[in-house]
Design a protein around this motif. Structure first.
Motif, PDB file in Angstrom:
ATOM      1  N   ARG A 110       0.818  -1.221   0.000  1.00 55.34           N
ATOM      2  CA  ARG A 110       0.000   0.000   0.000  1.00 55.34           C
ATOM      3  C   ARG A 110       0.849   1.267   0.000  1.00 55.34           C
ATOM      4  O   ARG A 110       0.476   2.279  -0.570  1.00 55.34           O
ATOM      5  CB  ARG A 110      -0.917  -0.027   1.228  1.00 55.34           C
ATOM      6  CG  ARG A 110      -1.741   1.219   1.448  1.00 55.34           C
ATOM      7  CD  ARG A 110      -2.876   0.950   2.416  1.00 55.34           C
ATOM      8  NE  ARG A 110      -3.544   2.172   2.836  1.00 55.34           N
ATOM      9  CZ  ARG A 110      -4.818   2.246   3.195  1.00 55.34           C
ATOM     10  NH1 ARG A 110      -5.576   1.181   3.187  1.00 55.34           N
ATOM     11  NH2 ARG A 110      -5.362   3.377   3.586  1.00 55.34           N
ATOM     12  N   ARG A 140      -9.883  -6.639   5.826  1.00 56.80           N
ATOM     13  CA  ARG A 140      -8.622  -6.039   5.406  1.00 56.80           C
ATOM     14  C   ARG A 140      -8.096  -5.181   6.545  1.00 56.80           C
ATOM     15  O   ARG A 140      -8.831  -4.835   7.462  1.00 56.80           O
ATOM     16  CB  ARG A 140      -8.827  -5.165   4.172  1.00 56.80           C
ATOM     17  CG  ARG A 140      -9.737  -3.985   4.421  1.00 56.80           C
ATOM     18  CD  ARG A 140     -10.050  -3.208   3.159  1.00 56.80           C
ATOM     19  NE  ARG A 140      -8.875  -2.551   2.611  1.00 56.80           N
ATOM     20  CZ  ARG A 140      -8.837  -2.007   1.398  1.00 56.80           C
ATOM     21  NH1 ARG A 140      -9.910  -2.040   0.614  1.00 56.80           N
ATOM     22  NH2 ARG A 140      -7.749  -1.412   0.958  1.00 56.80           N
TER      23      ARG A 140
ATOM     24  N   VAL B 101     -13.551   1.365   5.682  1.00 54.96           N
ATOM     25  CA  VAL B 101     -12.876   0.094   5.449  1.00 54.96           C
ATOM     26  C   VAL B 101     -11.561   0.289   4.701  1.00 54.96           C
ATOM     27  O   VAL B 101     -10.643  -0.523   4.823  1.00 54.96           O
ATOM     28  CB  VAL B 101     -13.808  -0.854   4.666  1.00 54.96           C
ATOM     29  CG1 VAL B 101     -14.030  -0.358   3.241  1.00 54.96           C
ATOM     30  CG2 VAL B 101     -13.267  -2.271   4.662  1.00 54.96           C
ATOM     31  N   LEU B 102     -11.439   1.390   3.980  1.00 59.53           N
ATOM     32  CA  LEU B 102     -10.198   1.644   3.248  1.00 59.53           C
ATOM     33  C   LEU B 102      -9.116   2.218   4.149  1.00 59.53           C
ATOM     34  O   LEU B 102      -7.934   2.183   3.811  1.00 59.53           O
ATOM     35  CB  LEU B 102     -10.452   2.618   2.091  1.00 59.53           C
ATOM     36  CG  LEU B 102     -11.508   2.207   1.069  1.00 59.53           C
ATOM     37  CD1 LEU B 102     -11.705   3.314   0.046  1.00 59.53           C
ATOM     38  CD2 LEU B 102     -11.084   0.913   0.369  1.00 59.53           C
ATOM     39  N   PHE B 103      -9.536   2.797   5.280  1.00 57.80           N
ATOM     40  CA  PHE B 103      -8.592   3.475   6.179  1.00 57.80           C
ATOM     41  C   PHE B 103      -8.776   2.984   7.611  1.00 57.80           C
ATOM     42  O   PHE B 103      -9.152   3.760   8.490  1.00 57.80           O
ATOM     43  CB  PHE B 103      -8.810   4.991   6.131  1.00 57.80           C
ATOM     44  CG  PHE B 103      -8.705   5.592   4.770  1.00 57.80           C
ATOM     45  CD1 PHE B 103      -7.465   5.897   4.229  1.00 57.80           C
ATOM     46  CD2 PHE B 103      -9.829   5.847   4.019  1.00 57.80           C
ATOM     47  CE1 PHE B 103      -7.362   6.452   2.972  1.00 57.80           C
ATOM     48  CE2 PHE B 103      -9.737   6.401   2.758  1.00 57.80           C
ATOM     49  CZ  PHE B 103      -8.491   6.708   2.226  1.00 57.80           C
ATOM     50  N   PRO B 104      -8.512   1.725   7.856  1.00 59.20           N
ATOM     51  CA  PRO B 104      -8.811   1.217   9.205  1.00 59.20           C
ATOM     52  C   PRO B 104      -8.060   1.938  10.307  1.00 59.20           C
ATOM     53  O   PRO B 104      -8.603   2.161  11.395  1.00 59.20           O
ATOM     54  CB  PRO B 104      -8.412  -0.258   9.111  1.00 59.20           C
ATOM     55  CG  PRO B 104      -7.561  -0.386   7.887  1.00 59.20           C
ATOM     56  CD  PRO B 104      -8.014   0.693   6.958  1.00 59.20           C
ATOM     57  N   GLU B 105      -6.808   2.323  10.030  1.00 60.86           N
ATOM     58  CA  GLU B 105      -6.060   2.980  11.102  1.00 60.86           C
ATOM     59  C   GLU B 105      -6.514   4.421  11.274  1.00 60.86           C
ATOM     60  O   GLU B 105      -6.568   4.929  12.402  1.00 60.86           O
ATOM     61  CB  GLU B 105      -4.552   2.872  10.851  1.00 60.86           C
ATOM     62  CG  GLU B 105      -3.927   3.908   9.956  1.00 60.86           C
ATOM     63  CD  GLU B 105      -4.282   3.754   8.480  1.00 60.86           C
ATOM     64  OE1 GLU B 105      -5.230   3.013   8.148  1.00 60.86           O
ATOM     65  OE2 GLU B 105      -3.644   4.407   7.654  1.00 60.86           O
ATOM     66  N   ARG B 190      -5.332  13.728   5.729  1.00 64.12           N
ATOM     67  CA  ARG B 190      -4.678  12.560   5.137  1.00 64.12           C
ATOM     68  C   ARG B 190      -5.710  11.632   4.507  1.00 64.12           C
ATOM     69  O   ARG B 190      -5.501  11.091   3.420  1.00 64.12           O
ATOM     70  CB  ARG B 190      -3.879  11.836   6.218  1.00 64.12           C
ATOM     71  CG  ARG B 190      -3.038  10.707   5.672  1.00 64.12           C
ATOM     72  CD  ARG B 190      -2.185  10.081   6.750  1.00 64.12           C
ATOM     73  NE  ARG B 190      -1.755   8.751   6.341  1.00 64.12           N
ATOM     74  CZ  ARG B 190      -1.398   7.791   7.172  1.00 64.12           C
ATOM     75  NH1 ARG B 190      -1.408   8.013   8.465  1.00 64.12           N
ATOM     76  NH2 ARG B 190      -1.024   6.634   6.712  1.00 64.12           N
ATOM     77  N   GLU B 194      -5.527  10.836   0.612  1.00 68.47           N
ATOM     78  CA  GLU B 194      -5.243   9.475   0.149  1.00 68.47           C
ATOM     79  C   GLU B 194      -6.421   8.880  -0.617  1.00 68.47           C
ATOM     80  O   GLU B 194      -6.232   8.013  -1.467  1.00 68.47           O
ATOM     81  CB  GLU B 194      -4.873   8.569   1.337  1.00 68.47           C
ATOM     82  CG  GLU B 194      -3.520   8.919   1.924  1.00 68.47           C
ATOM     83  CD  GLU B 194      -2.997   7.853   2.884  1.00 68.47           C
ATOM     84  OE1 GLU B 194      -3.663   6.814   3.055  1.00 68.47           O
ATOM     85  OE2 GLU B 194      -1.918   8.075   3.454  1.00 68.47           O
ATOM     86  N   LEU B 195      -7.617   9.351  -0.335  1.00 66.90           N
ATOM     87  CA  LEU B 195      -8.765   8.830  -1.064  1.00 66.90           C
ATOM     88  C   LEU B 195      -8.847   9.419  -2.470  1.00 66.90           C
ATOM     89  O   LEU B 195      -9.355   8.770  -3.391  1.00 66.90           O
ATOM     90  CB  LEU B 195     -10.062   9.138  -0.314  1.00 66.90           C
ATOM     91  CG  LEU B 195     -11.318   8.529  -0.956  1.00 66.90           C
ATOM     92  CD1 LEU B 195     -11.299   7.011  -0.820  1.00 66.90           C
ATOM     93  CD2 LEU B 195     -12.597   9.093  -0.346  1.00 66.90           C
TER      94      LEU B 195
END
Lengths: 192, 347
Positions: A110, A140, B101-105, B190, B194-195
């Motif tokens: 990533r 994920r 879901v794309l950025f869990p952290e 961010r 990032e998206l």
């Protein structure tokens, strides 16, 4: 995420599916992003992964918590010559097929300093298929969600809290092979 | 629980078709792509609003002084910060399903609840940008004088509990503005940045809405133990209204595609009808907070009297609408619509 029961009728074997799929067309994975970019994979990025370059794992040894059986690794694109790391945009799918069932795991480069405390720049995935055989992301992220067990044999709980942790196991390959465990994906021999 | 995955049914033909599919289609000729682009635009707009709101919240923080700030002595500033908090909350909840879901952290650092943070480790400083962070950390401070008793009771039972408080001195006020609020600003920047280059696919966008609808009941059930999401501001019902609003907007992007298919009108009507039922139930409730949970409430076997309360009615309605085994529920209708559009969703 809502769950629906998956169909289990008339199941082709992995080997047969791979053999036939490989003759279907000359499609290749989309070009990965440039090295400096961040690559956030979506479900469609895994579509047709069985068309990618396939590596068969013949070693009968099975690391703890990984299921035995037919094991194949699919790579969307090889790293460049002399590469010391897999480039951002690399997708590695590992399909384990055994009498106990199938497991499909993936790791995606990533970038963007993702997973800084674990497999740096890598994101972990668990995949499955829907009723019609399309690839679906089950989960994920940095680690398996609560109640999930990455890399466990079907029906077998990890024996230690670290037993299902992707980062912990793959750390053994962090220095030499950019966190990629599979010996068939050794950077020193894989780069082209 | 470990789920055994059966070997793929009719896998080969599908893998083949998908592998050979072209991704460079014109949106005008590709309703799936058109839907995805419309969702991307909607999500981008809400993330812009989110960034604007959290920047405004940070800017509204009082200049640090010796006695810090609180809702009595600095009422205007606190009111402004609370207003911007509401704005941020609504924007994020509209699109959270599609992007978290794309950025869990980043979803964790911006939207994790207090108990989620302190179960891992104690937070020695409520006001810095480490440990407990994000929109709920700020909410906990902004409403430090208005914590509902059931929320305090729940949190006092946490092993690393520390009472909520306003900044009591210049150092804490400065940390709130320049560390905790600044961390949230940086994180949402961010997320937006990032998206931006990500081509959202139909599965991600539609699956996110499915997940968001499925979570509506859980959000109501958490109120039974004082664990509801926006528990300090008493804003959880408003969160859910935003979830539904965002879900409806994203589903609307898929409607032209769905309605162009055989059986699509019926499928689309079933989804919009289900969303309208939930909307009507939410609209019938006053304010931003979930209705109070009856003292005698039992999720397993609620009494008729408890089911007749506003909370009981809401719980019963959502229980029915997220029942996948009932084909008339909203969730079942959404899954059926996904099937019709061939959008792979998690089994």
């Amino acid at each position: 995420m809502p769950r629906r029961p998956a169909s289990s009728s008339s199941l082709p074997s992995l080997a047969l599916a791979l053999a036939l799929a490989g003759t279907a067309c000359d499609g290749e994975a989309d070009d990965p992003p440039a090295e400096h970019q961040t690559f956030i994979a979506t479900q469609s990025d895994f579509e047709g992964f069985a068309q990618w370059e396939r590596f068969s794992i013949d070693d009968p040894a099975v690391v703890p918590n990984h299921v035995a059986g037919i094991r194949s690794v699919f790579l969307n694109q090889r790293p460049a010559a002399d590469a010391l790391e897999f480039p951002v945009g690399t997708i590695i799918v590992k399909w384990n097929d055994s009498d106990l069932g199938s497991q499909i795991h993936a790791m995606v480069k990533r970038g963007g300093d993702y997973n800084l405390d674990g497999a740096h720049n890598w994101e972990w995935f668990d995949l499955t298929f829907d009723d019609e055989g399309a690839v679906v992301i089950r989960w994920r992220g940095l680690a398996p969600p609560d109640g999930e067990c990455y890399g466990c044999a079907p029906g077998v709980e990890p024996t230690t809290p670290e037993g299902g942790d992707c980062n912990g196991c793959h750390a053994a390959a962090a220095e030499d092979n950019d966190w990629v465990q599979s010996t068939v994906l050794d950077l020193r021999t894989l780069a082209q | 629980m470990i789920k055994r995955i059966p070997s793929p049914t009719i896998l080969l033909p599908l893998l083949t078709v998908l592998a050979c599919d072209s991704s460079g289609s014109d949106p005008a000729d590709d309703p799936e792509k058109a839907a995805a682009l419309e969702v991307e635009a909607y999500v981008a707009g809400e993330l812009d609003n989110l960034v604007t709101a959290v920047e405004a919240l940070q800017a509204a923080a009082p200049e640090p002084d010796a006695d810090g700030w609180n809702a009595t002595d600095d009422a205007d500033a606190v009111a402004r910060m609370r207003q911007h908090w509401h704005e941020a909350r609504v924007s994020y909840e509209r699109v959270e399903g599609a992007i978290a879901v794309l950025f869990p952290e980043l979803d964790a650092s911006t939207d994790e609840r207090y108990d989620g943070f302190v179960e891992v480790e104690a937070d020695s400083d409520l006001f810095d940008g480490e440990g407990v962070t994000g929109i709920h950390a700020i909410e906990r401070i902004l409403w430090a004088d208005a914590q509902p008793p059931e929320v305090v009771a729940f949190e006092m039972g946490l092993s690393n509990y520390a009472p909520a408080a306003y900044p009591a001195d210049a150092a804490q006020a400065q940390a709130f503005r320049d560390e905790l609020a600044a961390r949230l600003v940086a994180d949402v920047h961010r997320m937006r940045d990032e998206l931006e280059p990500v081509a959202l696919d139909a599965a991600t966008a539609y699956g996110g809405v499915l997940g968001s609808i499925a979570e509506q009941l859980e959000k109501v059930e958490l109120a039974q133990t004082g664990e509801q999401e926006s528990r300090y501001a008493q804003h959880t019902l408003a969160d859910m209204r935003a979830n539904l609003e965002g879900g409806a907007a994203i589903f609307a992007a898929f409607e032209p595609w769905l309605r162009s298919l055989d059986g699509g009108n019926e499928a689309a009507d079933a989804v919009t009808g289900g969303m309208a039922r939930i909307q009507a139930a939410y609209d019938a409730l006053p304010g931003d907070a979930l209705p109070p949970v009856p003292e005698t409430w039992s999720s397993v076997m609620p009494s008729d009297d408890d089911l007749a309360t506003p909370y009981g009615s809401l719980h019963a309605m959502l229980t029915a609408e997220v029942d996948l085994d009932d084909p008339s529920s909203l969730l079942a209708a959404m899954v059926a619509a996904a099937d019709l559009m061939d959008i792979p969703v998690a089994p």
